[in-house]
Scaffold this motif. Structure first.
Motif, PDB file in Angstrom:
ATOM      1  N   MET A  23       0.837  -1.174   0.000  1.00 35.12           N
ATOM      2  CA  MET A  23       0.000   0.000   0.000  1.00 35.12           C
ATOM      3  C   MET A  23       0.882   1.238   0.000  1.00 35.12           C
ATOM      4  N   ALA A  24       0.662   2.116  -0.926  1.00 37.66           N
ATOM      5  CA  ALA A  24       1.452   3.336  -1.025  1.00 37.66           C
ATOM      6  C   ALA A  24       0.894   4.387  -0.080  1.00 37.66           C
ATOM      7  N   HIS A  25       1.775   5.077   0.597  1.00 36.82           N
ATOM      8  CA  HIS A  25       1.367   6.117   1.526  1.00 36.82           C
ATOM      9  C   HIS A  25       1.870   7.460   1.014  1.00 36.82           C
ATOM     10  N   SER A  26       0.975   8.436   1.050  1.00 34.15           N
ATOM     11  CA  SER A  26       1.332   9.758   0.554  1.00 34.15           C
ATOM     12  C   SER A  26       2.249  10.460   1.548  1.00 34.15           C
ATOM     13  N   PRO A  27       3.112  11.312   1.037  1.00 33.96           N
ATOM     14  CA  PRO A  27       3.979  12.059   1.938  1.00 33.96           C
ATOM     15  C   PRO A  27       3.134  12.981   2.811  1.00 33.96           C
ATOM     16  N   GLY A  28       3.623  13.269   3.949  1.00 35.40           N
ATOM     17  CA  GLY A  28       2.884  14.133   4.863  1.00 35.40           C
ATOM     18  C   GLY A  28       3.162  13.722   6.285  1.00 35.40           C
ATOM     19  N   LYS A  29       2.109  13.696   7.048  1.00 36.80           N
ATOM     20  CA  LYS A  29       2.228  13.423   8.477  1.00 36.80           C
ATOM     21  C   LYS A  29       2.888  12.070   8.764  1.00 36.80           C
ATOM     22  N   TYR A  30       2.581  11.055   7.954  1.00 39.96           N
ATOM     23  CA  TYR A  30       3.124   9.711   8.180  1.00 39.96           C
ATOM     24  C   TYR A  30       4.092   9.332   7.060  1.00 39.96           C
ATOM     25  N   ALA A  31       4.929  10.267   6.640  1.00 36.45           N
ATOM     26  CA  ALA A  31       5.852  10.047   5.531  1.00 36.45           C
ATOM     27  C   ALA A  31       6.819   8.904   5.818  1.00 36.45           C
ATOM     28  N   ASP A  32       7.284   8.783   7.049  1.00 36.38           N
ATOM     29  CA  ASP A  32       8.207   7.705   7.416  1.00 36.38           C
ATOM     30  C   ASP A  32       7.410   6.518   7.952  1.00 36.38           C
ATOM     31  N   PHE A  33       6.503   5.998   7.112  1.00 37.09           N
ATOM     32  CA  PHE A  33       5.614   4.916   7.533  1.00 37.09           C
ATOM     33  C   PHE A  33       6.391   3.680   7.969  1.00 37.09           C
ATOM     34  N   GLU A  34       7.421   3.317   7.213  1.00 39.41           N
ATOM     35  CA  GLU A  34       8.204   2.116   7.546  1.00 39.41           C
ATOM     36  C   GLU A  34       8.918   2.279   8.891  1.00 39.41           C
ATOM     37  N   GLY A  35       9.431   3.473   9.142  1.00 39.80           N
ATOM     38  CA  GLY A  35      10.067   3.736  10.436  1.00 39.80           C
ATOM     39  C   GLY A  35       9.078   3.644  11.578  1.00 39.80           C
ATOM     40  N   LEU A  36       7.892   4.192  11.358  1.00 34.19           N
ATOM     41  CA  LEU A  36       6.835   4.104  12.369  1.00 34.19           C
ATOM     42  C   LEU A  36       6.411   2.650  12.586  1.00 34.19           C
ATOM     43  N   LYS A  37       6.349   1.895  11.490  1.00 39.50           N
ATOM     44  CA  LYS A  37       5.956   0.486  11.567  1.00 39.50           C
ATOM     45  C   LYS A  37       6.960  -0.300  12.432  1.00 39.50           C
ATOM     46  N   GLU A  38       8.236  -0.030  12.242  1.00 42.59           N
ATOM     47  CA  GLU A  38       9.272  -0.706  13.042  1.00 42.59           C
ATOM     48  C   GLU A  38       9.159  -0.317  14.518  1.00 42.59           C
ATOM     49  N   GLN A  39       8.921   0.968  14.777  1.00 41.46           N
ATOM     50  CA  GLN A  39       8.770   1.421  16.165  1.00 41.46           C
ATOM     51  C   GLN A  39       7.537   0.796  16.808  1.00 41.46           C
ATOM     52  N   ALA A  40       6.430   0.776  16.070  1.00 42.94           N
ATOM     53  CA  ALA A  40       5.187   0.205  16.593  1.00 42.94           C
ATOM     54  C   ALA A  40       5.357  -1.289  16.873  1.00 42.94           C
ATOM     55  N   ALA A  41       6.029  -2.000  15.968  1.00 43.40           N
ATOM     56  CA  ALA A  41       6.255  -3.432  16.158  1.00 43.40           C
ATOM     57  C   ALA A  41       7.128  -3.672  17.389  1.00 43.40           C
ATOM     58  N   ALA A  42       8.150  -2.846  17.569  1.00 40.44           N
ATOM     59  CA  ALA A  42       9.027  -2.994  18.739  1.00 40.44           C
ATOM     60  C   ALA A  42       8.252  -2.741  20.031  1.00 40.44           C
ATOM     61  N   LEU A  43       7.398  -1.725  20.024  1.00 41.70           N
ATOM     62  CA  LEU A  43       6.591  -1.441  21.218  1.00 41.70           C
ATOM     63  C   LEU A  43       5.607  -2.575  21.492  1.00 41.70           C
ATOM     64  N   ARG A  44       5.013  -3.120  20.435  1.00 41.42           N
ATOM     65  CA  ARG A  44       4.059  -4.227  20.591  1.00 41.42           C
ATOM     66  C   ARG A  44       4.762  -5.444  21.188  1.00 41.42           C
ATOM     67  N   ARG A  45       5.947  -5.751  20.678  1.00 38.16           N
ATOM     68  CA  ARG A  45       6.712  -6.891  21.194  1.00 38.16           C
ATOM     69  C   ARG A  45       7.144  -6.663  22.636  1.00 38.16           C
ATOM     70  N   ALA A  46       7.279  -5.396  23.025  1.00 41.30           N
ATOM     71  CA  ALA A  46       7.654  -5.068  24.403  1.00 41.30           C
ATOM     72  C   ALA A  46       6.452  -5.127  25.346  1.00 41.30           C
ATOM     73  N   GLY A  47       5.264  -5.433  24.790  1.00 40.91           N
ATOM     74  CA  GLY A  47       4.091  -5.611  25.635  1.00 40.91           C
ATOM     75  C   GLY A  47       3.182  -4.409  25.750  1.00 40.91           C
TER      76      GLY A  47
END
Length: 95
Positions: free
Chosen positions: A1-25
C-alpha cells in the motif's frame, strides 16, 4: 500500500517502532500515545501481524462455565444434567 507524503511520511520507520513497542508488551493505546498516531486505521496498519500482549486479553464472561460444561460432557453427562448442575442455560452447554 502506497502512503502519501505528509504526516506519516516515514511509515516504515513508524511500523518498526510500533512493532518494537508491541513486542515489548504495549497496548494499542500506549503505542498510539507514544508515537502520536491518532488515526486508528494507520495504527492498525502499523501493528498488523504483531500479536497483542497476553495482559490485554480479557476473559469472557462464561469461559469457566463452558470449560466445566465441557468436562462434564466428556464424562458422559447429558445436557439436562449439566444444565441442572451448573444452573446455566442450555446454550452454554454444547461443545
Amino acid at each position: 500500500m502506497a502512503h502519501s507524503p505528509g504526516k506519516y511520511a516515514d511509515f516504515e520507520g513508524l511500523k518498526e517502532q510500533a512493532a518494537a513497542l508491541r513486542r515489548a508488551g504495549h497496548s494499542l493505546r500506549q503505542i498510539r500515545d507514544e508515537l502520536k498516531i491518532y488515526n486508528n486505521d494507520i495504527l492498525n496498519q502499523l501493528v498488523k501481524g504483531e500479536p497483542p500482549p497476553e495482559w490485554t486479553k480479557r476473559p469472557r464472561a462464561k469461559d469457566d462455565l463452558r470449560a466445566r460444561a465441557r468436562e462434564l460432557r466428556l464424562q458422559g453427562w447429558t445436557y439436562d444434567q449439566i444444565e441442572a448442575e451448573l444452573g446455566c442455560s442450555r446454550s452454554s452447554v454444547p461443545l
